[in-house]
Scaffold this active site. Structure first.
Site, PDB file in Angstrom:
ATOM      1  N   GLU A   1       0.680  -0.693  -0.618  1.00 41.47           N
ATOM      2  CA  GLU A   1       0.300  -0.204  -0.003  1.00 41.47           C
ATOM      3  C   GLU A   1       0.910   1.215   0.301  1.00 41.47           C
ATOM      4  OE1 GLU A   1      -4.033  -1.976   2.251  1.00 41.47           O
ATOM      5  OE2 GLU A   1      -2.393  -1.292   3.239  1.00 41.47           O
TER       6      GLU A   1
ATOM      7  N   CYS B   1       6.385  -6.567   7.469  1.00 38.83           N
ATOM      8  CA  CYS B   1       7.247  -6.528   7.649  1.00 38.83           C
ATOM      9  C   CYS B   1       8.047  -7.164   8.627  1.00 38.83           C
ATOM     10  CB  CYS B   1       7.028  -4.915   8.622  1.00 38.83           C
ATOM     11  SG  CYS B   1       8.365  -4.122   9.479  1.00 38.83           S
TER      12      CYS B   1
ATOM     13  N   CYS C   1       1.704  -2.452  15.478  1.00 40.53           N
ATOM     14  CA  CYS C   1       2.140  -1.960  13.999  1.00 40.53           C
ATOM     15  C   CYS C   1       0.910  -2.821  13.778  1.00 40.53           C
ATOM     16  CB  CYS C   1       3.370  -0.779  13.731  1.00 40.53           C
ATOM     17  SG  CYS C   1       3.248  -0.526  12.015  1.00 40.53           S
TER      18      CYS C   1
ATOM     19  N   GLY D   1       7.251  -1.785   5.781  1.00 40.81           N
ATOM     20  CA  GLY D   1       8.233  -2.421   5.887  1.00 40.81           C
ATOM     21  C   GLY D   1       9.742  -1.661   6.833  1.00 40.81           C
ATOM     22  N   GLU D   2      10.661  -2.071   6.325  1.00 41.04           N
ATOM     23  CA  GLU D   2      11.578  -0.998   7.281  1.00 41.04           C
ATOM     24  C   GLU D   2      12.820  -0.781   6.307  1.00 41.04           C
ATOM     25  OE1 GLU D   2      12.754   0.667   9.628  1.00 41.04           O
ATOM     26  OE2 GLU D   2      14.744   0.436   8.827  1.00 41.04           O
TER      27      GLU D   2
ATOM     28  N   SER E   1      12.015   7.299   7.220  1.00 37.89           N
ATOM     29  CA  SER E   1      11.921   6.531   8.525  1.00 37.89           C
ATOM     30  C   SER E   1      12.147   5.272   9.025  1.00 37.89           C
ATOM     31  CB  SER E   1      10.375   6.997   8.654  1.00 37.89           C
ATOM     32  OG  SER E   1       9.941   6.245  10.314  1.00 37.89           O
TER      33      SER E   1
ATOM     34  N   SER F   1      12.045   6.135  14.163  1.00 36.74           N
ATOM     35  CA  SER F   1      10.812   5.867  15.455  1.00 36.74           C
ATOM     36  C   SER F   1      11.127   5.472  16.319  1.00 36.74           C
ATOM     37  CB  SER F   1       9.956   4.518  14.381  1.00 36.74           C
ATOM     38  OG  SER F   1       9.884   4.608  12.852  1.00 36.74           O
ATOM     39  N   LEU F   2      11.236   6.774  17.754  1.00 35.96           N
ATOM     40  CA  LEU F   2      11.537   6.334  18.811  1.00 35.96           C
ATOM     41  C   LEU F   2      10.773   5.098  19.703  1.00 35.96           C
ATOM     42  CD1 LEU F   2      14.417   6.872  20.211  1.00 35.96           C
ATOM     43  CD2 LEU F   2      13.563   9.129  21.280  1.00 35.96           C
ATOM     44  N   HIS F   3       9.814   6.181  20.017  1.00 35.94           N
ATOM     45  CA  HIS F   3       9.103   6.416  20.689  1.00 35.94           C
ATOM     46  C   HIS F   3       8.534   5.702  22.239  1.00 35.94           C
ATOM     47  CE1 HIS F   3       6.888   5.885  17.513  1.00 35.94           C
ATOM     48  NE2 HIS F   3       7.098   4.805  16.430  1.00 35.94           N
TER      49      HIS F   3
ATOM     50  N   ASN G   1      -2.956   5.733  15.620  1.00 35.28           N
ATOM     51  CA  ASN G   1      -3.694   4.819  14.936  1.00 35.28           C
ATOM     52  C   ASN G   1      -4.360   3.355  15.640  1.00 35.28           C
ATOM     53  OD1 ASN G   1      -3.530   7.463  13.485  1.00 35.28           O
ATOM     54  ND2 ASN G   1      -1.703   6.847  12.522  1.00 35.28           N
TER      55      ASN G   1
HETATM   56  N1  SAH Z   1       9.967   0.673   9.872  1.00 34.91           N
HETATM   57  C1  SAH Z   1       9.772   2.259   8.787  1.00 34.91           C
HETATM   58  C2  SAH Z   1       8.833   2.879   8.754  1.00 34.91           C
HETATM   59  C3  SAH Z   1       6.944   2.573   8.639  1.00 34.91           C
HETATM   60  S1  SAH Z   1       6.187   2.761  10.130  1.00 34.91           S
HETATM   61  C4  SAH Z   1       9.203   2.812  10.801  1.00 34.91           C
HETATM   62  O1  SAH Z   1       9.519   2.002  11.925  1.00 34.91           O
HETATM   63  O2  SAH Z   1      10.286   4.510  11.454  1.00 34.91           O
HETATM   64  C5  SAH Z   1       6.051   4.766   9.859  1.00 34.91           C
HETATM   65  C6  SAH Z   1       6.111   4.958  11.664  1.00 34.91           C
HETATM   66  O3  SAH Z   1       4.334   4.826  11.752  1.00 34.91           O
HETATM   67  C7  SAH Z   1       6.706   5.074  12.584  1.00 34.91           C
HETATM   68  O4  SAH Z   1       7.157   6.067  13.220  1.00 34.91           O
HETATM   69  C8  SAH Z   1       5.523   3.474  13.429  1.00 34.91           C
HETATM   70  O5  SAH Z   1       6.593   4.180  14.649  1.00 34.91           O
HETATM   71  C9  SAH Z   1       4.475   4.561  13.361  1.00 34.91           C
HETATM   72  N2  SAH Z   1       3.593   3.370  13.731  1.00 34.91           N
HETATM   73  C10 SAH Z   1       3.530   2.652  13.137  1.00 34.91           C
HETATM   74  N3  SAH Z   1       2.117   2.136  13.884  1.00 34.91           N
HETATM   75  C11 SAH Z   1       1.819   2.793  14.404  1.00 34.91           C
HETATM   76  C12 SAH Z   1       0.469   3.013  14.519  1.00 34.91           C
HETATM   77  N4  SAH Z   1      -0.684   2.172  15.069  1.00 34.91           N
HETATM   78  N5  SAH Z   1      -0.080   5.124  15.095  1.00 34.91           N
HETATM   79  C13 SAH Z   1       0.538   5.663  14.817  1.00 34.91           C
HETATM   80  N6  SAH Z   1       1.726   5.583  14.561  1.00 34.91           N
HETATM   81  C14 SAH Z   1       2.761   4.163  14.217  1.00 34.91           C
END
Ligand code: SAH
Length: 380
Positions: free
Chosen positions: A117, A137, A144, A188-189, A220, A243-245, A319
């Site tokens: 997608e 992924c 995710c 994907g990564e 990203s 993507s730190l979180h 989300n």
């Molecule tokens: N693998 C890469 C790119 C794909 S995800 C990465 O991890 O960066 C793209 C972004 O969406 C990342 O920052 C990821 O952490 C975030 N993400 C994944 N699932 C999510 C969700 N359910 N709600 C909000 N952000 C999310």
């Protein structure tokens, strides 16, 4: 006929009475797997002029042509020669979904019927393409939806490029505006498919391709230290988002199992290396979840992490992907993060999610649409 670009795909035998019927499938090579010099070599070997390669290359990349018959500056025999030897494995947008907020999600069918997608995100200032780099992924981030699909394969450079071309055309058709930005935030990564992603970006930025400025492209990643160093060595010119979180190992490992093998200390070292060699700042993507990282301790740890190299923070909305395990934190918790970060001079932006109603927002890409359901290989 087995030709220059073709290869044997399979060998099937079917015993009928006492005879054996054997079928050999011959697949033509995708011409876009060839570099310009390989294409030149092909034409020279065929007794044709070398400059034909450049003409074909322009049709394939700059003009994104999908068949040899339309290559109007080639003679008919030259077009036939190409048809005998090669195919053009273009992706096809099988299904387009339109969100109430203008976001468009594409289900993109690949040559082997797998589906990824990609998303067009319109705002007043920009039109951004969110692009996938792998089918599924392998990274198991717990929040995710794409992680649930597991990894099926890497995308080829042309499959990444074609997603951008499709969104560029949709931007022109539906919004009469040019595509302004590209983010590798789809399925994907990207750093686990680095060579192909880099090749695609080279074509996207090349004048022979789409001629987009690298500063308009953001990759990203979950943050794979070895690959961040490699990007620094390669002197890439696009932007880096991590993507730190969570900036506390224990919490981050709970959210993103890869942190157990690549802990924050190693990410920190790699980020220092990145900045030393590129002088480019980094963006941290960060979701605040209720009961997980919505307290002062986590906010302060993030502020400290942000001091490692020049950086900014995108606080992204969660989300939901299923019923309830993770919940978006309260507005007060987000405000506390902003206060702590801004108090230390760190730029923090709250990013609203887009396209949630069609599962097109960050982390929601999981081939839920009907086309993917028709192809069970996308939902193993
Ligand atoms: N693998 C890469 C790119 C794909 S995800 C990465 O991890 O960066 C793209 C972004 O969406 C990342 O920052 C990821 O952490 C975030 N993400 C994944 N699932 C999510 C969700 N359910 N709600 C909000 N952000 C999310």
């Amino acid at each position: 006929m087995i030709t220059w670009g073709s290869y044997l795909r399979g060998f099937f035998c079917n015993p009928t009475r006492n005879t054996y019927l054997c079928v050999v499938e011959i697949y033509k090579k995708d011409i876009r797997k060839l570099s310009l010099s390989e294409l030149e070599e092909f034409f020279v070997l065929q007794g044709e002029k070398k400059f034909r390669a450049k003409q074909v290359y322009e049709w394939l990349w700059n003009k994104s042509l999908k068949n040899f018959d339309d290559m109007s500056n080639l003679s008919l025999p030259t077009r036939e020669l190409l048809k005998i030897h090669f195919s053009i494995n273009h992706v096809r947008v099988d299904l387009m979904q339109h969100s109430q907020d203008g976001t468009i999600k594409n289900a993109v069918k690949l040559f082997d019927d797998k589906i990824v997608e990609s998303v067009l995100i319109p705002t007043t200032k920009r039109i951004t393409a969110c692009i996938s780099s792998q089918v599924g992924c392998s990274l198991d981030c717990n929040f995710c939806a794409t992680a649930r699909l597991k990894r099926m394969r890497n995308l080829n450079p042309d499959e990444i490029y074609d997603q951008v071309v499709a969104i560029k055309e949709e931007a022109e058709t539906y919004f009469q505006r040019p595509l302004t930005n590209i983010v590798f935030m789809g399925m994907g990564e990207p750093l686990l498919n680095y060579a192909n992603v880099l090749d695609a970006i080279e074509k996207i930025t090349s004048p022979d391709g789409l001629g987009m400025a690298p500063k308009r492209i953001t990759l990203s990643t979950v943050g794979i230290p070895k690959m961040i160093r490699k990007m620094a060595d390669d002197q890439v010119k696009f932007n880096l988002a991590i993507s730190l979180h969570a900036a506390i190992n224990e919490t981050r490992t709970l959210l993103m199992p890869i942190n157990a093998v690549n802990p924050l200390e190693e990410l920190e070292d790699a980020l220092r290396y990145w900045y030393l060699h590129t002088k480019r700042k980094v963006t941290y993507e960060y979701v605040v979840w209720e009961g997980i990282n919505d307290d002062e301790r986590h906010a302060k740890a993030l502020a400290k992490f942000c001091k490692i190299i020049p950086s900014k923070v995108n606080l992204i909305q969660y989300n939901p992907i299923d019923a309830g395990e993770f919940r978006q934190a309260s507005q007060e918790a987000i405000d506390l993060y902003v206060k702590i970060l801004e108090g230390q001079g760190i730029v923090a932006k709250i990013r609203k999610s887009r396209g949630q109603d069609i599962d097109a927002a960050c982390g929601q890409l999981a081939n839920k649409n009907e086309v993917a359901q028709l192809h069970p290989q996308n939902n193993p």
